[in-house]
Design a protein around this motif. Structure first.
Motif, PDB file in Angstrom:
ATOM      1  N   GLY A 149     -19.173 113.565  65.104  1.00 30.10           N
ATOM      2  CA  GLY A 149     -18.336 112.394  65.261  1.00 30.10           C
ATOM      3  C   GLY A 149     -18.125 111.993  66.705  1.00 30.10           C
ATOM      4  N   CYS A 150     -18.924 112.525  67.595  1.00 30.21           N
ATOM      5  CA  CYS A 150     -18.805 112.190  69.018  1.00 30.21           C
ATOM      6  C   CYS A 150     -18.958 110.678  69.197  1.00 30.21           C
ATOM      7  CB  CYS A 150     -19.897 112.925  69.804  1.00 30.21           C
ATOM      8  SG  CYS A 150     -20.002 112.449  71.543  1.00 30.21           S
ATOM      9  N   PRO A 151     -18.019 110.021  69.883  1.00 29.56           N
ATOM     10  CA  PRO A 151     -18.111 108.569  70.047  1.00 29.56           C
ATOM     11  C   PRO A 151     -19.318 108.131  70.884  1.00 29.56           C
ATOM     12  CG  PRO A 151     -16.257 109.456  71.292  1.00 29.56           C
ATOM     13  CD  PRO A 151     -16.813 110.577  70.482  1.00 29.56           C
ATOM     14  N   ALA A 152     -19.911 109.046  71.632  1.00 29.17           N
ATOM     15  CA  ALA A 152     -21.068 108.695  72.465  1.00 29.17           C
ATOM     16  C   ALA A 152     -22.394 108.996  71.768  1.00 29.17           C
ATOM     17  CB  ALA A 152     -20.992 109.441  73.788  1.00 29.17           C
ATOM     18  N   ALA A 153     -22.380 109.359  70.500  1.00 30.75           N
ATOM     19  CA  ALA A 153     -23.601 109.770  69.804  1.00 30.75           C
ATOM     20  C   ALA A 153     -24.695 108.704  69.875  1.00 30.75           C
ATOM     21  CB  ALA A 153     -23.294 110.129  68.352  1.00 30.75           C
ATOM     22  N   ASN A 154     -24.385 107.467  69.551  1.00 30.36           N
ATOM     23  CA  ASN A 154     -25.405 106.409  69.590  1.00 30.36           C
ATOM     24  C   ASN A 154     -25.881 106.153  71.007  1.00 30.36           C
ATOM     25  OD1 ASN A 154     -25.643 105.950  66.853  1.00 30.36           O
ATOM     26  ND2 ASN A 154     -24.060 104.372  66.833  1.00 30.36           N
ATOM     27  N   TYR A 155     -24.975 106.179  71.963  1.00 26.08           N
ATOM     28  CA  TYR A 155     -25.338 105.997  73.374  1.00 26.08           C
ATOM     29  C   TYR A 155     -26.335 107.073  73.802  1.00 26.08           C
ATOM     30  CZ  TYR A 155     -24.859 106.294  78.442  1.00 26.08           C
ATOM     31  OH  TYR A 155     -25.119 106.376  79.783  1.00 26.08           O
ATOM     32  N   LEU A 156     -26.055 108.327  73.457  1.00 28.54           N
ATOM     33  CA  LEU A 156     -26.926 109.433  73.845  1.00 28.54           C
ATOM     34  C   LEU A 156     -28.272 109.361  73.130  1.00 28.54           C
ATOM     35  CD1 LEU A 156     -24.299 112.297  73.929  1.00 28.54           C
ATOM     36  CD2 LEU A 156     -25.361 111.158  75.889  1.00 28.54           C
ATOM     37  N   LYS A 157     -28.241 109.026  71.862  1.00 24.22           N
ATOM     38  CA  LYS A 157     -29.477 108.919  71.078  1.00 24.22           C
ATOM     39  C   LYS A 157     -30.359 107.798  71.630  1.00 24.22           C
ATOM     40  CE  LYS A 157     -31.018 108.528  66.289  1.00 24.22           C
ATOM     41  NZ  LYS A 157     -30.622 108.377  64.892  1.00 24.22           N
ATOM     42  N   GLU A 158     -29.770 106.641  71.902  1.00 25.66           N
ATOM     43  CA  GLU A 158     -30.529 105.522  72.460  1.00 25.66           C
ATOM     44  C   GLU A 158     -31.013 105.838  73.875  1.00 25.66           C
ATOM     45  OE1 GLU A 158     -28.031 102.071  72.085  1.00 25.66           O
ATOM     46  OE2 GLU A 158     -28.086 102.177  69.887  1.00 25.66           O
ATOM     47  N   GLY A 159     -30.186 106.528  74.646  1.00 23.07           N
ATOM     48  CA  GLY A 159     -30.586 106.920  75.996  1.00 23.07           C
ATOM     49  C   GLY A 159     -31.785 107.847  75.969  1.00 23.07           C
ATOM     50  N   ALA A 160     -31.775 108.804  75.036  1.00 22.94           N
ATOM     51  CA  ALA A 160     -32.903 109.729  74.896  1.00 22.94           C
ATOM     52  C   ALA A 160     -34.157 108.972  74.488  1.00 22.94           C
ATOM     53  CB  ALA A 160     -32.566 110.813  73.876  1.00 22.94           C
ATOM     54  N   ARG A 161     -34.019 108.062  73.548  1.00 21.07           N
ATOM     55  CA  ARG A 161     -35.165 107.260  73.107  1.00 21.07           C
ATOM     56  C   ARG A 161     -35.738 106.461  74.265  1.00 21.07           C
ATOM     57  NH1 ARG A 161     -33.141 102.685  70.111  1.00 21.07           N
ATOM     58  NH2 ARG A 161     -33.078 101.906  72.229  1.00 21.07           N
ATOM     59  N   ASP A 162     -34.878 105.768  74.996  1.00 21.08           N
ATOM     60  CA  ASP A 162     -35.340 104.928  76.100  1.00 21.08           C
ATOM     61  C   ASP A 162     -35.961 105.751  77.225  1.00 21.08           C
ATOM     62  OD1 ASP A 162     -34.384 102.805  74.613  1.00 21.08           O
ATOM     63  OD2 ASP A 162     -32.609 102.486  75.859  1.00 21.08           O
ATOM     64  N   ALA A 163     -35.379 106.915  77.515  1.00 20.84           N
ATOM     65  CA  ALA A 163     -35.921 107.775  78.562  1.00 20.84           C
ATOM     66  C   ALA A 163     -37.312 108.271  78.171  1.00 20.84           C
ATOM     67  CB  ALA A 163     -34.983 108.948  78.829  1.00 20.84           C
ATOM     68  N   ALA A 164     -37.475 108.678  76.920  1.00 23.58           N
ATOM     69  CA  ALA A 164     -38.783 109.153  76.462  1.00 23.58           C
ATOM     70  C   ALA A 164     -39.810 108.023  76.514  1.00 23.58           C
ATOM     71  CB  ALA A 164     -38.676 109.724  75.052  1.00 23.58           C
ATOM     72  N   TRP A 165     -39.393 106.816  76.139  1.00 21.63           N
ATOM     73  CA  TRP A 165     -40.295 105.652  76.184  1.00 21.63           C
ATOM     74  C   TRP A 165     -40.787 105.385  77.606  1.00 21.63           C
ATOM     75  CZ3 TRP A 165     -43.104 103.037  72.911  1.00 21.63           C
ATOM     76  CH2 TRP A 165     -42.724 102.932  71.570  1.00 21.63           C
ATOM     77  N   SER A 166     -40.013 105.785  78.595  1.00 24.73           N
ATOM     78  CA  SER A 166     -40.387 105.499  79.987  1.00 24.73           C
ATOM     79  C   SER A 166     -41.541 106.377  80.481  1.00 24.73           C
ATOM     80  CB  SER A 166     -39.177 105.687  80.912  1.00 24.73           C
ATOM     81  OG  SER A 166     -38.891 107.071  81.101  1.00 24.73           O
TER      82      SER A 166
END
Length: 112
Positions: free
Chosen positions: A57-74
Motif C-alpha cells: 500500500g505504499c503511496p509511491a508504488a506507481n511512481y517507483l514502478k514507472e520510474g523503474a520502467r522508464d529507467a530500464a527503457w533508457s
C-alpha cells in the motif's frame, strides 16, 4: 573498448540505470535500498523487473514502478520492459546495501 564496439545488454547495465530511481520517502536509489528483487534480460531486448516497496500500500508504488520502467527503457538495446511488484519475501532494511544503510544512519547492529 573501441568507439565502435557495441555494449552488450545485460542485467548489470539495467541495474545501473535503475540506480537513477530514487525512493521519494527514503531519498536513496531503489537498487541499493533492496527494492529490486530481480532483473532478467531476455532475448530481443525484453527486460523483466521484479521489485517491491517498503510496505504494502505504499503511496509511491506507481511512481517507483514507472520510474523503474522508464529507467530500464533508457538503456540502449531494451525493446520492452515489464515491471512486476511482489511482496514475498517482504522487504526489510536488511536488504539494503552498506552504502544505503550508512546514508540512512542504520547500523547492522540495529534491531529490525
Amino acid at each position: 573498448m573501441s568507439a565502435g564496439a557495441k555494449l552488450q545488454l545485460d542485467d548489470e547495465r539495467v541495474k545501473e540505470a535503475l540506480r537513477t530511481v530514487i525512493d521519494p520517502e527514503l531519498g536513496y536509489n531503489i537498487v541499493d535500498l533492496g527494492l529490486v528483487y530481480a532483473v532478467l534480460v531476455n532475448d530481443g531486448g525484453v527486460v523483466n523487473i521484479v521489485m517491491t516497496t517498503t510496505t504494502r500500500g505504499c503511496p509511491a508504488a506507481n511512481y517507483l514502478k514507472e520510474g523503474a520502467r522508464d529507467a530500464a527503457w533508457s538503456v540502449p538495446g531494451v525493446e520492452f520492459v515489464d515491471v512486476t511488484l511482489a511482496y514475498e519475501p517482504a522487504w526489510s532494511p536488511q536488504r539494503m546495501s552498506a552504502a544505503a544503510k550508512e546514508h540512512l544512519g542504520i547500523s547492522d547492529r540495529d534491531e529490525w
